[in-house]
Scaffold this motif. Structure first.
Motif, PDB file in Angstrom:
ATOM      1  N   LYS A 235      56.788  -6.599  15.648  1.00 13.80           N
ATOM      2  CA  LYS A 235      55.676  -5.949  14.964  1.00 13.80           C
ATOM      3  C   LYS A 235      54.316  -6.456  15.434  1.00 13.80           C
ATOM      4  O   LYS A 235      53.321  -5.737  15.329  1.00 13.80           O
ATOM      5  CB  LYS A 235      55.822  -6.135  13.449  1.00 13.80           C
ATOM      6  N   LYS A 236      54.288  -7.666  15.974  1.00 18.89           N
ATOM      7  CA  LYS A 236      53.014  -8.189  16.478  1.00 18.89           C
ATOM      8  C   LYS A 236      52.533  -7.393  17.688  1.00 18.89           C
ATOM      9  O   LYS A 236      51.334  -7.304  17.955  1.00 18.89           O
ATOM     10  CB  LYS A 236      53.162  -9.663  16.864  1.00 18.89           C
ATOM     11  N   MET A 237      53.470  -6.806  18.425  1.00 18.62           N
ATOM     12  CA  MET A 237      53.103  -6.036  19.605  1.00 18.62           C
ATOM     13  C   MET A 237      52.599  -4.641  19.237  1.00 18.62           C
ATOM     14  O   MET A 237      51.862  -4.016  20.003  1.00 18.62           O
ATOM     15  CB  MET A 237      54.304  -5.912  20.549  1.00 18.62           C
ATOM     16  N   ALA A 238      53.013  -4.171  18.078  1.00 14.28           N
ATOM     17  CA  ALA A 238      52.654  -2.813  17.644  1.00 14.28           C
ATOM     18  C   ALA A 238      51.402  -2.861  16.787  1.00 14.28           C
ATOM     19  O   ALA A 238      51.394  -2.416  15.633  1.00 14.28           O
ATOM     20  CB  ALA A 238      53.818  -2.186  16.893  1.00 14.28           C
ATOM     21  N   ALA A 239      50.327  -3.400  17.343  1.00 14.25           N
ATOM     22  CA  ALA A 239      49.089  -3.564  16.580  1.00 14.25           C
ATOM     23  C   ALA A 239      47.899  -3.215  17.468  1.00 14.25           C
ATOM     24  O   ALA A 239      47.247  -4.094  18.033  1.00 14.25           O
ATOM     25  CB  ALA A 239      48.974  -5.003  16.070  1.00 14.25           C
ATOM     26  N   PRO A 240      47.601  -1.915  17.610  1.00 15.17           N
ATOM     27  CA  PRO A 240      46.493  -1.497  18.470  1.00 15.17           C
ATOM     28  C   PRO A 240      45.136  -1.888  17.902  1.00 15.17           C
ATOM     29  O   PRO A 240      44.975  -2.016  16.680  1.00 15.17           O
ATOM     30  CB  PRO A 240      46.639   0.029  18.513  1.00 15.17           C
ATOM     31  N   ASP A 241      44.176  -2.076  18.781  1.00 14.32           N
ATOM     32  CA  ASP A 241      42.790  -2.283  18.387  1.00 14.32           C
ATOM     33  C   ASP A 241      42.271  -0.929  17.894  1.00 14.32           C
ATOM     34  O   ASP A 241      42.151   0.023  18.666  1.00 14.32           O
ATOM     35  CB  ASP A 241      41.993  -2.763  19.601  1.00 14.32           C
ATOM     36  N   GLN A 242      41.961  -0.844  16.615  1.00 14.82           N
ATOM     37  CA  GLN A 242      41.573   0.426  16.013  1.00 14.82           C
ATOM     38  C   GLN A 242      40.239   0.957  16.522  1.00 14.82           C
ATOM     39  O   GLN A 242      39.903   2.121  16.283  1.00 14.82           O
ATOM     40  CB  GLN A 242      41.525   0.281  14.492  1.00 14.82           C
ATOM     41  N   SER A 243      39.484   0.132  17.229  1.00 16.88           N
ATOM     42  CA  SER A 243      38.241   0.628  17.816  1.00 16.88           C
ATOM     43  C   SER A 243      38.501   1.310  19.160  1.00 16.88           C
ATOM     44  O   SER A 243      37.609   1.956  19.712  1.00 16.88           O
ATOM     45  CB  SER A 243      37.234  -0.514  18.006  1.00 16.88           C
ATOM     46  N   ILE A 244      39.720   1.158  19.683  1.00 14.38           N
ATOM     47  CA  ILE A 244      40.070   1.747  20.978  1.00 14.38           C
ATOM     48  C   ILE A 244      41.072   2.879  20.816  1.00 14.38           C
ATOM     49  O   ILE A 244      40.925   3.947  21.424  1.00 14.38           O
ATOM     50  CB  ILE A 244      40.624   0.673  21.932  1.00 14.38           C
ATOM     51  N   ALA A 245      42.100   2.681  20.021  1.00 15.88           N
ATOM     52  CA  ALA A 245      43.106   3.722  19.764  1.00 15.88           C
ATOM     53  C   ALA A 245      43.175   3.939  18.263  1.00 15.88           C
ATOM     54  O   ALA A 245      43.577   3.044  17.521  1.00 15.88           O
ATOM     55  CB  ALA A 245      44.464   3.308  20.315  1.00 15.88           C
ATOM     56  N   PHE A 246      42.790   5.130  17.828  1.00 20.42           N
ATOM     57  CA  PHE A 246      42.712   5.383  16.397  1.00 20.42           C
ATOM     58  C   PHE A 246      43.047   6.838  16.087  1.00 20.42           C
ATOM     59  O   PHE A 246      42.806   7.739  16.893  1.00 20.42           O
ATOM     60  CB  PHE A 246      41.311   5.065  15.864  1.00 20.42           C
ATOM     61  N   ARG A 247      43.605   7.042  14.920  1.00 18.40           N
ATOM     62  CA  ARG A 247      43.939   8.398  14.501  1.00 18.40           C
ATOM     63  C   ARG A 247      42.656   9.190  14.282  1.00 18.40           C
ATOM     64  O   ARG A 247      41.712   8.707  13.660  1.00 18.40           O
ATOM     65  CB  ARG A 247      44.775   8.377  13.220  1.00 18.40           C
ATOM     66  N   TRP A 248      42.636  10.407  14.813  1.00 19.46           N
ATOM     67  CA  TRP A 248      41.483  11.295  14.651  1.00 19.46           C
ATOM     68  C   TRP A 248      41.166  11.478  13.174  1.00 19.46           C
ATOM     69  O   TRP A 248      42.030  11.834  12.384  1.00 19.46           O
ATOM     70  CB  TRP A 248      41.816  12.626  15.313  1.00 19.46           C
ATOM     71  N   ASN A 249      39.921  11.227  12.825  1.00 22.36           N
ATOM     72  CA  ASN A 249      39.530  11.255  11.417  1.00 22.36           C
ATOM     73  C   ASN A 249      38.700  12.478  11.043  1.00 22.36           C
ATOM     74  O   ASN A 249      38.141  12.546   9.952  1.00 22.36           O
ATOM     75  CB  ASN A 249      38.749   9.982  11.065  1.00 22.36           C
ATOM     76  N   GLY A 250      38.605  13.434  11.965  1.00 17.68           N
ATOM     77  CA  GLY A 250      37.854  14.651  11.671  1.00 17.68           C
ATOM     78  C   GLY A 250      36.365  14.538  11.890  1.00 17.68           C
ATOM     79  O   GLY A 250      35.618  15.487  11.643  1.00 17.68           O
ATOM     80  N   LYS A 251      35.908  13.390  12.377  1.00 15.17           N
ATOM     81  CA  LYS A 251      34.477  13.176  12.574  1.00 15.17           C
ATOM     82  C   LYS A 251      34.124  13.249  14.067  1.00 15.17           C
ATOM     83  O   LYS A 251      34.559  12.408  14.858  1.00 15.17           O
ATOM     84  CB  LYS A 251      34.054  11.810  12.002  1.00 15.17           C
ATOM     85  N   VAL A 252      33.353  14.244  14.413  1.00 15.64           N
ATOM     86  CA  VAL A 252      32.954  14.432  15.806  1.00 15.64           C
ATOM     87  C   VAL A 252      32.146  13.229  16.304  1.00 15.64           C
ATOM     88  O   VAL A 252      32.153  12.905  17.485  1.00 15.64           O
ATOM     89  CB  VAL A 252      32.134  15.741  15.959  1.00 15.64           C
ATOM     90  N   SER A 253      31.481  12.549  15.404  1.00 17.18           N
ATOM     91  CA  SER A 253      30.679  11.389  15.782  1.00 17.18           C
ATOM     92  C   SER A 253      31.522  10.268  16.389  1.00 17.18           C
ATOM     93  O   SER A 253      30.991   9.372  17.057  1.00 17.18           O
ATOM     94  CB  SER A 253      29.907  10.852  14.570  1.00 17.18           C
ATOM     95  N   ALA A 254      32.839  10.317  16.175  1.00 20.85           N
ATOM     96  CA  ALA A 254      33.721   9.283  16.731  1.00 20.85           C
ATOM     97  C   ALA A 254      34.034   9.524  18.198  1.00 20.85           C
ATOM     98  O   ALA A 254      34.646   8.676  18.851  1.00 20.85           O
ATOM     99  CB  ALA A 254      35.019   9.225  15.940  1.00 20.85           C
ATOM    100  N   LEU A 255      33.594  10.666  18.739  1.00 25.03           N
ATOM    101  CA  LEU A 255      33.927  11.056  20.106  1.00 25.03           C
ATOM    102  C   LEU A 255      32.732  10.917  21.034  1.00 25.03           C
ATOM    103  O   LEU A 255      31.587  10.863  20.600  1.00 25.03           O
ATOM    104  CB  LEU A 255      34.408  12.508  20.123  1.00 25.03           C
ATOM    105  N   GLU A 256      33.057  10.875  22.348  1.00 27.61           N
ATOM    106  CA  GLU A 256      31.992  10.851  23.351  1.00 27.61           C
ATOM    107  C   GLU A 256      31.274  12.193  23.349  1.00 27.61           C
ATOM    108  O   GLU A 256      31.886  13.246  23.279  1.00 27.61           O
ATOM    109  CB  GLU A 256      32.567  10.579  24.735  1.00 27.61           C
ATOM    110  N   LYS A 257      29.947  12.139  23.409  1.00 24.88           N
ATOM    111  CA  LYS A 257      29.162  13.375  23.431  1.00 24.88           C
ATOM    112  C   LYS A 257      29.233  14.040  24.795  1.00 24.88           C
ATOM    113  O   LYS A 257      29.349  13.384  25.802  1.00 24.88           O
ATOM    114  CB  LYS A 257      27.705  13.064  23.083  1.00 24.88           C
TER     115      LYS A 257
END
Length: 257
Positions: A235-257
């Motif tokens: 389980k320690k290996m299955a811990a992504p950095d949420q600032s790099i890989a994250f579930r889409w939250n519906g906010k366009v601001s989270a994406l590259e313009k």
């Protein structure tokens, strides 16, 4: 691993971390084969976002017999007259298989509309039917994991220019790639619409910030491990950095313009 450790990864640490993650992927495959499960990984993203390298990192030590990479080209005249999903359906994973789509049916939601390869009616039909199709696949036992690799316009420009200068990457150059910068805003518009419409509770999109290829590889794999149940999971290996890989939250601001 801490967030800072991932962000500061150098070449030697990267190889060490990747090796450990690839051991986990082998565990995934052993469990997949033993249980007859089916995994479909869909990789989408900007041109030059690093899909090929990501797929290589995932599949490098997996069994080629039970692993398939699907990268379909332009449809033939016969395929163009068929149900749009038909040629993709033929490539779905069989029992015990791990299949990766290097681009997928989501071509219709992006490049086909931007480049004028489909009509507005065809696009609308796709957008209204893709969610039910994926729901059917999931209910039939297929694990569907969808990743969008996002990079900045500046990073894309540098990578595309690098391809032109590298004799070993000439095969990657295409007329579509050459339009990527000119049509950046159009791609952004259709990307946003795709994510908003097709990220469902059953099959959500995961966004991967891919300006740094090494960070993208490590964290996409970590997210993949997080989302799959398999025997012997560390389980320690299955811990992504949420600032790099994250579930889409519906906010366009989270994406590259």
């Amino acid at each position: 691993m801490t967030k800072n450790a991932v962000q500061d990864v150098d070449s030697s640490n990267y190889e060490t971390e990747l090796h450990a993650l690839q051991i986990e992927l082998v565990k995934v495959q052993k469990s997949l084969i033993a249980n007859g499960n089916q995994i479909l990984v869909i990789l989408e993203g900007r041109d030059a976002a690093g899909k090929d390298g990501t797929i290589k990192a995932i599949t490098e030590h997996l069994s080629p017999r039970e692993t398939r990479i699907v990268a379909l080209g332009k449809p033939s005249d016969v395929e163009a007259d068929q149900w749009y999903f038909q040629r993709y359906i033929a490539q779905l994973p069989k029992r015990g298989e791990f299949v990766l789509f290097n681009r997928s049916w989501y071509n219709r939601a992006g490049v086909e509309m931007v480049m004028g390869f489909c009509s507005k009616a065809q696009y609308a039909t796709f957008m209204s039917t893709v969610n039910p199709l994926e729901s059917i696949l999931i209910q039939s036992g297929v694990t569907v994991l969808k990743y969008y690799l996002d990079i900045s316009k500046k990073e894309q420009k540098e990578r595309l220019e690098s391809r032109e200068q590298d004799p070993l990457k000439q095969w990657k150059i295409s007329p579509i790639d050459q339009q990527a910068q000119k049509k950046w805003n159009a791609y952004s518009t259709y990307r946003n619409a795709m994510l908003l419409k097709t990220s469902t509770a059953e099959a959500p999109w995961t966004i991967v910030r891919a300006n740094n290829k090494k960070q993208a590889h490590l964290n996409l794999i970590r997210d993949l491990l997080l989302r799959i149940n398999y025997a012997g999971k560390d389980k320690k290996m299955a811990a992504p950095d949420q600032s790099i890989a994250f579930r889409w939250n519906g906010k366009v601001s989270a994406l590259e313009k």
